[in-house]
Scaffold this motif. Structure first.
Motif, short mmCIF file in Angstrom:
data_model
loop_
_atom_site.label_atom_id
_atom_site.label_comp_id
_atom_site.label_asym_id
_atom_site.label_seq_id
_atom_site.Cartn_x
_atom_site.Cartn_y
_atom_site.Cartn_z
N LYS A 1 4.01 5.22 -5.40
CA LYS A 1 3.94 5.45 -6.82
C LYS A 1 2.79 6.21 -7.30
O LYS A 1 3.07 7.11 -8.26
CB LYS A 1 3.68 3.91 -7.32
N LYS A 2 1.81 6.32 -6.76
CA LYS A 2 0.40 7.14 -7.22
C LYS A 2 0.84 8.68 -6.82
O LYS A 2 0.45 9.61 -7.89
CB LYS A 2 -0.79 6.78 -6.11
N ALA A 3 1.53 8.89 -5.84
CA ALA A 3 1.83 10.19 -5.46
C ALA A 3 2.95 10.73 -6.61
O ALA A 3 2.64 11.76 -7.13
CB ALA A 3 2.35 10.39 -4.11
N ALA A 4 3.65 9.62 -6.98
CA ALA A 4 4.85 10.11 -7.86
C ALA A 4 4.20 10.17 -9.27
O ALA A 4 4.41 11.51 -9.90
CB ALA A 4 5.90 9.08 -8.13
N GLU A 5 3.35 9.51 -9.40
CA GLU A 5 2.37 9.60 -10.76
C GLU A 5 1.89 10.91 -10.90
O GLU A 5 1.83 11.79 -11.92
CB GLU A 5 1.66 8.40 -11.12
N GLU A 6 0.89 11.28 -9.79
CA GLU A 6 0.28 12.58 -9.66
C GLU A 6 1.22 13.83 -9.77
O GLU A 6 1.00 14.75 -10.50
CB GLU A 6 -0.37 12.58 -8.43
N ALA A 7 2.29 13.58 -9.12
CA ALA A 7 3.15 14.62 -9.23
C ALA A 7 3.92 14.92 -10.70
O ALA A 7 4.01 15.86 -11.01
CB ALA A 7 4.55 14.44 -8.15
N ALA A 8 4.10 13.68 -11.25
CA ALA A 8 4.60 13.78 -12.47
C ALA A 8 3.60 14.26 -13.76
O ALA A 8 3.75 15.14 -14.56
CB ALA A 8 5.21 12.36 -13.11
N LYS B 1 0.62 -1.28 0.14
CA LYS B 1 -0.05 0.03 0.01
C LYS B 1 0.92 1.07 0.03
O LYS B 1 0.55 2.12 -0.79
CB LYS B 1 -0.94 0.03 1.22
N ALA B 2 1.73 1.06 0.73
CA ALA B 2 3.09 2.37 1.04
C ALA B 2 3.39 2.74 -0.38
O ALA B 2 3.60 3.73 -0.88
CB ALA B 2 3.86 2.07 1.97
N ALA B 3 3.97 1.47 -1.16
CA ALA B 3 4.57 1.53 -2.08
C ALA B 3 3.49 2.07 -3.62
O ALA B 3 3.88 2.91 -4.33
CB ALA B 3 5.08 0.29 -2.96
N ALA B 4 2.31 1.70 -3.36
CA ALA B 4 1.22 1.97 -4.18
C ALA B 4 0.76 3.51 -3.90
O ALA B 4 0.73 4.31 -4.86
CB ALA B 4 0.05 1.02 -4.12
N ALA B 5 0.85 3.84 -2.74
CA ALA B 5 0.53 5.16 -2.69
C ALA B 5 1.69 6.25 -2.97
O ALA B 5 1.47 7.26 -3.75
CB ALA B 5 0.42 5.40 -1.04
#
Length: 346
Positions: free
Chosen positions: A193-200, A187-191
């Motif tokens: 990754k999601k945060a990184a994707e959102e940032a990107a 979950k932490a990795a997904a969060a």
């Protein structure tokens, strides 16, 4: 007890030698002649106490001794069995004098030890009783030992089951902890990754927004009628090589980005065509124009008008046919994808 009347006296006759003797050893002078014995009440009265009988001389027991011995053994055996069965103390047995028995036991020789034999039977019975008691005790001890062994085995098995259950519970708990940790990490990795994707995505959106200020769509009030790569007999190559913006004739055509006009004129099946070359070498083709507003070598900026929508060349109606050739390549790329990469949505 009534007494018998005396019998008449018989004439005296000397005893004759007989071949049948009491001791089976031949005729003995001291064994006869015998007088007739007439028992009376006094003579048959039982005598108590120790009996002394005449000494037997010669060899072997008589037949009566055999009978007597069998009787004594039977009596002693019966006494011993009674003692063994009843568990009582042994009793002594006394027997009256019998005629002819005096020759069996001598006065000079010791009497047979009947009492010790009887006593020994009692002792054996007592020993048997003790043996039975010991046997019962041994059986009881063996049973107790078996019971203790069974209880110990059952307790050991119970302990093993409890240990296995505890181990299984501990393993299940550990597995649950590991699973929870993995899920938390996932979950932490997904969060992350999601945060990184959102940032990107935000960064890209910002970049595209910035690019969109530098780029523009080629026309307005249009409808997309044909896309890149679409197959059909209408095109000489067998598939569509650009993106069609259907719009009324005369609709303004604008430069999508800053660049230089490298071609402007008639181009056969493309009708009137204008080619805008950008600073990175990408060529933008504007085809089927009804008119051209620029000339070769002219510098234009984003949004400058370069012509108008028409229906010249191989067409079925008024529209702008737009092609994109990266680095001046003869083969075009998808104009819609290229426009989107510049922050525009055709």
């Amino acid at each position: 007890m009534a007494s018998n009347p005396p019998a008449p006296e018989a004439p005296y006759a000397p005893a004759q030698p007989s071949t049948e003797t009491f001791g089976y050893g031949g005729y003995r002078t001291d064994e006869g002649p015998w007088e007739e014995w007439n028992p009376t009440a006094e003579s048959i009265r039982p005598v108590r106490g120790k009996h002394r009988v005449a000494k037997q001389r010669g060899g072997g027991f008589a037949r009566s001794s055999t009978v007597l011995g069998v009787g004594v053994i039977a009596a002693v055996s019966a006494g011993g069995m009674a003692s063994a069965n009843t568990g009582k103390a042994p009793v002594s047995i006394s027997m009256p004098d019998l005629p002819g028995v005096g020759s069996l036991i001598s006065e000079d020789e010791p009497a047979p030890e009947a009492a010790p034999a009887l006593a020994s039977f009692g002792s054996e019975a007592a020993v048997d009783t003790d043996t039975d008691t010991d046997a019962d005790q041994s059986v009881a001890d063996a049973g107790e030992a078996l019971r203790s062994r069974i209880m110990a085995q059952a307790e050991s098995q119970k302990t093993q089951v409890e240990v296995k259950a505890a181990a299984a519970a501990a393993k299940a708990k550990a597995d649950a902890v590991v699973k929870a940790e993995k899920e938390a990490e996932a979950k932490a990795a997904a969060a992350k990754k999601k945060a990184a994707e959102e940032a990107a995505a935000k960064v890209e959106a910002a970049r595209l927004a910035e690019l969109a200020k530098q780029y523009t769509l080629p026309t307005s009030s249009y409808t997309i009628t044909s896309t890149f790569g679409q197959a059909g007999s209408l095109w000489s190559s067998g598939y569509h090589t650009g993106l069609d913006f259907a719009a009324p004739t005369g609709t303004l055509i604008k430069a999508v980005h800053t660049g230089t006009i490298t071609e402007a004129g008639w181009a056969g099946a493309y009708g009137y065509r204008t080619i805008l070359t950008l600073d990175d070498g990408t060529e933008i083709w504007f085809c089927h124009q009804s008119s051209i507003s620029v000339s070769v070598g002219q510098k234009v900026a984003t949004g400058d008008v370069i012509g108008r929508v028409g229906a010249t060349g191989n067409v079925t109606g008024a529209h702008l046919h737009l092609e994109v050739h990266a680095n001046g390549s003869a083969d075009g790329i998808d104009p819609a994808a290229w426009l989107r990469s510049k922050g525009l949505n055709p």
